[in-house]
Enzyme design. Structure first.
Site, mmCIF file in Angstrom:
data_model
loop_
_atom_site.group_PDB
_atom_site.id
_atom_site.type_symbol
_atom_site.label_atom_id
_atom_site.label_comp_id
_atom_site.label_asym_id
_atom_site.label_seq_id
_atom_site.Cartn_x
_atom_site.Cartn_y
_atom_site.Cartn_z
ATOM 1 N N GLY A 1 -21.266 55.208 52.530
ATOM 2 C CA GLY A 1 -22.689 55.030 52.291
ATOM 3 C C GLY A 1 -23.159 53.609 52.511
ATOM 4 O O GLY A 1 -24.322 53.295 52.298
ATOM 5 N N CYS A 2 -22.261 52.746 52.918
ATOM 6 C CA CYS A 2 -22.613 51.350 53.188
ATOM 7 C C CYS A 2 -22.620 51.132 54.696
ATOM 8 O O CYS A 2 -21.741 51.625 55.398
ATOM 9 C CB CYS A 2 -21.601 50.398 52.547
ATOM 10 S SG CYS A 2 -21.508 50.524 50.754
#
Length: 142
Positions: free
Chosen positions: A46-47
């Protein structure tokens, strides 16, 4: 360094360019993460940047587990965000982690308005990863 010291230093800096430099400087204070810890298991999804958080559970105190972290990123600003996050959470009990709203602290510092949406999503992913670890540690202790 404590979160209060970071807060005080942040308040002394009026310009966001100076605040960004301070956050990058905080990232340089992270303990080095061994290369073996840069694994798929420790990677935070998610980064946009590459982010790794490795966890150890320390039960050496009064039996109550404490979660200790190492963190790293390939982006300087994200390393600084990790440093702030670990100041809040590393070495703390699962109960402390779950009762501490890191996103509120980052909002207090003004990051909501000064991080890109992608960085904000990544920050949320890091917080959720640590909170998930805390929930797992609580369940294991029961």
């Amino acid at each position: 360094m404590t979160i209060d010291e970071i807060r005080d230093n942040f308040e002394l800096l009026d310009e966001w360019d100076d605040r960004y430099r301070y956050v990058i400087e905080l990232g340089r204070t992270l303990d080095p993460m061994p290369e073996a810890e840069h694994s798929a298991e420790n990677k935070v999804n998610g980064c946009v940047s590459q982010v790794w958080l490795s966890r150890q559970i320390d039960r050496s105190g009064n039996g109550e587990p404490r979660l200790k972290y190492l963190g790293d990123s390939d982006a300087h600003i994200v390393r600084g965000l990790i440093a702030i996050l670990l100041t809040l959470y590393s070495g703390r009990t699962p109960q402390h982690i779950l009762s501490t709203d890191a996103l509120a602290v980052f909002d207090e510092f003004g990051f909501r308005e000064h991080l890109t949406p992608q960085r904000s999503n990544g920050l949320r992913s890091m917080v959720e990863r640590i909170r998930s670890d805390a929930r797992e540690a609580l369940a294991a202790a029961s």
